[in-house]
Write a protein that holds these residues in place. Structure first.
Motif, mmCIF file in Angstrom:
data_model
loop_
_atom_site.group_PDB
_atom_site.id
_atom_site.type_symbol
_atom_site.label_atom_id
_atom_site.label_comp_id
_atom_site.label_asym_id
_atom_site.label_seq_id
_atom_site.Cartn_x
_atom_site.Cartn_y
_atom_site.Cartn_z
ATOM 1 N N THR A 15 16.509 -3.995 49.179
ATOM 2 C CA THR A 15 15.567 -4.654 50.098
ATOM 3 C C THR A 15 15.891 -6.141 50.085
ATOM 4 N N PRO A 195 10.480 -5.460 54.334
ATOM 5 C CA PRO A 195 10.487 -4.384 53.342
ATOM 6 C C PRO A 195 9.135 -4.189 52.688
ATOM 7 N N CYS A 217 15.450 -1.912 53.436
ATOM 8 C CA CYS A 217 15.062 -2.804 54.530
ATOM 9 C C CYS A 217 15.574 -4.211 54.219
#
Ligand code: C5P
Length: 285
Positions: A15, A195, A217
């Protein structure tokens, strides 16, 4: 003269969230990072009796005091008041550069670990990581290795449960992205998706690879992908051949995919190799 050997592992950002710009011009981050088995090898001759020298196995990287590995040696010797009586640093380079995989930071971190060991571990791992922040934002994590939550400019580290065992495919396209420029662009863009780092932490705690994959993410990914549509091509190959998920790492331009098995990874690797020379299969370390 003594020769030190130390591996320098690449990192991926599982992330990456950018929280805001700080007064010092840097940005506050929140990122779950993971080291992987793609690595450079660092060799250091201590006590050469000659001026410092740095050699790299590939062309295109600085071999003077601007190289992060050299800077790391300088910072270590200055802070700990050590005179190595001449150093030669040799880097066997395998981590692609301009990839978002922290190659230069990994080399710097390996130099710090090697010198710290040579001098009888005067610094704990966390103190050594803190020293690494003087060299570059990703250096502290690269000193620590494994799976960790990285915050602040990159200097605040919290160890997380190891990522469940898996296989990555990593593909570095031919272009690179300027990190400072990308931060500037992000400052002018509304971030559509951030994220969920809590969910990522829970996934790691549960050892749930599917949930780890689901929670990948990186706020830089859509910004770079919008300008380089070939990243969508790379991702679609990964997706079509069984990846649990795929995204860009760091400020790019490498894409990584989490694959369900080595067999699937080999298929994706062969597909991507038709168009990209720099494709790798890796494991978390
Ligand atoms: O520290 P490092 O040299 O790795 O950072 C490269 C560049 O990335 C910085 O000059 C800065 O523009 C940007 N950066 C940032 N905030 C961070 C890390 C890097 O703005 N936390």
């Amino acid at each position: 003269m003594t020769t030190l050997f130390e591996p320098a592992y690449a990192k991926l950002n599982l992330t990456l969230d950018v929280l805001g710009k700080r007064e010092d011009g840097y940005h506050d981050l929140q990122s779950v990072m993971q080291t992987i088995s793609i690595r450079d090898d660092i060799e250091i001759d201590v006590g050469t009796g000659k001026p410092w020298r740095l050699l790299c196995s590939v062309e295109g990287l600085p071999t003077d005091e601007t190289n992060l590995a050299w800077k790391a040696a300088e910072v270590f010797c200055r802070t700990l008041k050590k005179d190595p009586q001449g150093l030669e640093i040799r880097i066997v380079k395998r981590i692609p550069f301009g990839a978002g995989m922290g190659g230069g930071s990994a080399d710097a971190a390996a130099v710090l670990r090697a010198l710290n060991r040579h001098y009888g571990e005067p610094l704990s791992v966390l103190a050594l990581a803190e020293l690494g922040a003087q060299v570059g934002s990703d250096v502290p994590f690269c000193v620590l290795c494994g799976t960790a939550m990285v915050e602040g400019r990159g200097e605040r580290l919290r160890k997380l449960p190891d990522m469940p065992d898996c296989v990555f495919v990593v593909c570095k396209p031919d272009f690179s992205v300027s990190t400072p420029e990308l931060y500037r662009k992000l400052d002018q863009t509304a971030i559509p998706l951030r994220p969920d780092n809590r969910a990522m932490e829970s996934a790691l705690l549960a050892g749930d690879l599917g949930a780890v994959a689901e929670n990948l993410c990186n706020v830089f990914d859509p910004v770079v992908t919008a300008e380089h549509l070939e990243l969508n091509y790379i991702k679609s190959i990964c997706h079509s051949y069984g990846a649990l998920n795929q995204q860009m790492t760091g400020s790019g331009s490498a894409i990584f995919a989490i694959m369900p098995s080595f067999e699937y990874a080999a298929v994706v690797c062969n597909m991507l190799k038709e168009n990209y020379p720099q494709v790798f299969i890796a494991k978390p370390v």
